[in-house]
Scaffold this motif. Structure first.
Motif, short mmCIF file in Angstrom:
data_model
loop_
_atom_site.label_atom_id
_atom_site.label_comp_id
_atom_site.label_asym_id
_atom_site.label_seq_id
_atom_site.Cartn_x
_atom_site.Cartn_y
_atom_site.Cartn_z
N UNK A 208 0.82 -1.21 0.00
CA UNK A 208 0.00 0.00 0.00
C UNK A 208 0.85 1.25 0.00
N UNK A 209 0.24 2.35 -0.39
CA UNK A 209 0.90 3.65 -0.37
C UNK A 209 0.12 4.58 0.55
N UNK A 210 0.31 4.49 1.87
CA UNK A 210 -0.47 5.31 2.80
C UNK A 210 -0.09 6.78 2.71
N UNK A 211 -1.08 7.65 2.68
CA UNK A 211 -0.84 9.09 2.70
C UNK A 211 -0.71 9.58 4.14
N UNK A 212 -0.99 8.71 5.08
CA UNK A 212 -0.95 9.08 6.49
C UNK A 212 -2.09 8.39 7.22
N UNK A 213 -2.08 8.50 8.53
CA UNK A 213 -3.11 7.88 9.34
C UNK A 213 -4.01 8.95 9.95
N UNK A 214 -5.30 8.81 9.75
CA UNK A 214 -6.27 9.77 10.28
C UNK A 214 -6.42 9.56 11.79
N UNK A 215 -6.39 10.63 12.56
CA UNK A 215 -6.47 10.51 14.02
C UNK A 215 -7.60 11.32 14.63
N UNK B 216 -29.07 -3.60 7.60
CA UNK B 216 -29.33 -2.81 8.79
C UNK B 216 -30.78 -2.35 8.84
N UNK B 217 -31.31 -1.91 7.70
CA UNK B 217 -32.71 -1.48 7.65
C UNK B 217 -33.63 -2.65 8.00
N UNK B 218 -33.28 -3.82 7.52
CA UNK B 218 -34.10 -5.02 7.74
C UNK B 218 -34.05 -5.49 9.19
N UNK B 219 -32.89 -5.39 9.82
CA UNK B 219 -32.69 -5.98 11.15
C UNK B 219 -32.68 -4.97 12.30
N UNK B 220 -32.77 -3.70 11.99
CA UNK B 220 -32.76 -2.70 13.05
C UNK B 220 -31.37 -2.43 13.59
N UNK B 221 -30.37 -2.46 12.72
CA UNK B 221 -29.01 -2.14 13.11
C UNK B 221 -28.66 -0.71 12.70
N UNK B 222 -27.64 -0.16 13.33
CA UNK B 222 -27.09 1.14 12.94
C UNK B 222 -25.72 0.90 12.31
N UNK B 223 -25.51 1.44 11.11
CA UNK B 223 -24.23 1.30 10.42
C UNK B 223 -23.53 2.65 10.36
N UNK B 224 -22.31 2.68 10.90
CA UNK B 224 -21.46 3.86 10.72
C UNK B 224 -20.40 3.49 9.68
N UNK B 225 -20.44 4.17 8.56
CA UNK B 225 -19.57 3.85 7.42
C UNK B 225 -18.45 4.89 7.31
N UNK B 226 -17.21 4.42 7.19
CA UNK B 226 -16.09 5.36 7.10
C UNK B 226 -14.91 4.73 6.37
N UNK B 227 -14.04 5.60 5.85
CA UNK B 227 -12.77 5.17 5.28
C UNK B 227 -11.62 5.87 6.00
N UNK B 228 -11.90 6.40 7.18
CA UNK B 228 -10.89 7.10 7.97
C UNK B 228 -10.70 6.39 9.30
N UNK B 229 -9.45 6.38 9.76
CA UNK B 229 -9.11 5.59 10.94
C UNK B 229 -9.34 6.27 12.27
N UNK B 230 -9.80 7.52 12.28
CA UNK B 230 -9.95 8.23 13.54
C UNK B 230 -10.92 7.59 14.52
N UNK B 231 -11.86 6.82 14.01
CA UNK B 231 -12.86 6.17 14.87
C UNK B 231 -12.25 5.03 15.68
N UNK B 232 -11.05 4.60 15.32
CA UNK B 232 -10.44 3.47 16.01
C UNK B 232 -9.73 3.94 17.28
N UNK B 233 -10.52 4.35 18.23
CA UNK B 233 -10.04 4.72 19.56
C UNK B 233 -10.91 3.98 20.57
N UNK B 234 -10.34 3.69 21.72
CA UNK B 234 -11.01 2.84 22.70
C UNK B 234 -12.37 3.37 23.10
N UNK B 235 -12.50 4.69 23.26
CA UNK B 235 -13.75 5.28 23.71
C UNK B 235 -14.89 5.03 22.73
#
Length: 283
Positions: free
Chosen positions: A33-40, A80-99
C-alpha cells in the motif's frame, strides 16, 4: 539510418525500463500500500440508543476492490434497515479509539487493503476484540498487504495469503457448508451452491479456526503464475476453506475470502452468510 535505429533502440529500452518500474511499483502497492498518512481525528457519531452499532470500514491504500466495496456498503445498509441495526460507514481511521469502539458491537473490514491504522489504533482493535467485541473481514482484508498488522493476520485470518488464480481469475465453484458449523452462521443457507469468485489460496489451513464453508480446491485452476513469478502454481487441496471464525480472548472474529467483485453481492446466499455473520457477532 544508424541514428534512427539508435533512437528507436533507446526508445524501446526506455519503454522497457518504464514498464518494469511500473510493474514493480504495482506489485509494491499490492503488497504494502501507499499510505498518505493515518487519520487521528475522532469523528462525531450520533449512536441510536436502541440499535446495535456496526462499524463498516472500507479504507484502502493497496489494491482497491472499488465495485465490491460499493456494493457491500449498499448491502450492509439494506441488512441494517431489515434488522434494526445502525451502520457507521467510514474510510478514515480516527474512529479506532477505545472510547468510540466500545459503542460498536462489530467492526467489518470491507475489502480494506494496505496499511490502514497506526500502532495505537491497531491496539484499540485488539482490546476491542479481546474484551468481547467482534471483528469481520471480507476478501482483501485477508491478503498479504497487512504484514504491518500481524495481530490481524493471526487472529482474523490465521493463515498467510499466497495468491489467487489468474487464468482464469474468476471461476465458478461449488460452495459447501461445513456440517458442524454454528447454526446461527448457516441459517437459511443450502448445504451447497455454485458461486463465482476470485478464490484466495493460503499457505496453510487457517489455524485454530472453525470452518464454516469450503470448496473443492482440486476443481479449480489455482495457478497464480505471472511473468517472473513462477512459484504460484499450487492450491489448497480438496478441502479449501473459504469462510471461518475464531475465538479471540472474550471476543471473536469471522473471515471470508469470498467477495472480489460487485457480482458476488447479487448472490443471495453469499449475502445471507454475511448477514448471519453479523447476527452471530452481535448476539
Amino acid at each position: 539510418m544508424k541514428k534512427a535505429l539508435k533512437i528507436a533502440l533507446l526508445s524501446m529500452l526506455a519503454l522497457a525500463v518504464v514498464l518494469v518500474a511500473a510493474g514493480f511499483l504495482f506489485v509494491y502497492k499490492i503488497k504494502n500500500g501507499f499510505p498518505a498518512g493515518f487519520e487521528t481525528n475522532q469523528p462525531t457519531i450520533n449512536f441510536p440508543a436502541d440499535k446495535p452499532a456496526l462499524l463498516l470500514f472500507s479504507k484502502t491504500t493497496g489494491y482497491r476492490h472499488s465495485q465490491s466495496i460499493d456494493a457491500a456498503k449498499k448491502a450492509f445498509h439494506q441488512m441494517a434497515d431489515k434488522n434494526g441495526w445502525f451502520v457507521y460507514e467510514t474510510e478514515e481511521g480516527g474512529v479506532f479509539n477505545a472510547e468510540q469502539l466500545k459503542k460498536f458491537k462489530v467492526i467489518i473490514i470491507n475489502n480494506s487493503t494496505g496499511r490502514l491504522l497506526n500502532a495505537e489504533q491497531q491496539q484499540a482493535v485488539t482490546q476491542f476484540v479481546e474484551s468481547g467485541g467482534a471483528l469481520m473481514g471480507i476478501h482483501g482484508s485477508g491478503d498479504f498487504s497487512h504484514d504491518d498488522w500481524p495481530w490481524l493476520v493471526t487472529n482474523m485470518v490465521g493463515a498467510s495469503f499466497s495468491h489467487h488464480p489468474l487464468n482464469p481469475q474468476l471461476q465458478a465453484a461449488q460452495v459447501h457448508i461445513e456440517k458442524n458449523s454454528d447454526s446461527a452462521l448457516i441459517s437459511r443457507l443450502p448445504v451447497s451452491w455454485t458461486h463465482t469468485d476470485e478464490w484466495y489460496v493460503f499457505l496453510s489451513q487457517p489455524k485454530n479456526a472453525q470452518i464454516v464453508a469450503y470448496i473443492d480446491g482440486e476443481k479449480i485452476l489455482p495457478s497464480g503464475n505471472i511473468l517472473f513469478i513462477t512459484d504460484k502454481d499450487f492450491g489448497m487441496g480438496k478441502y479449501h476453506p473459504i469462510a471461518w471464525h475464531r475465538d479471540v480472548g472474550q471476543g471473536k472474529t469471522f473471515y471470508t475470502s469470498m467477495g472480489h467483485d460487485a457480482a458476488v453481492w447479487q448472490d443471495a446466499r453469499f449475502v445471507a452468510l454475511l448477514e448471519n455473520a453479523v447476527r452471530w457477532s452481535i448476539r
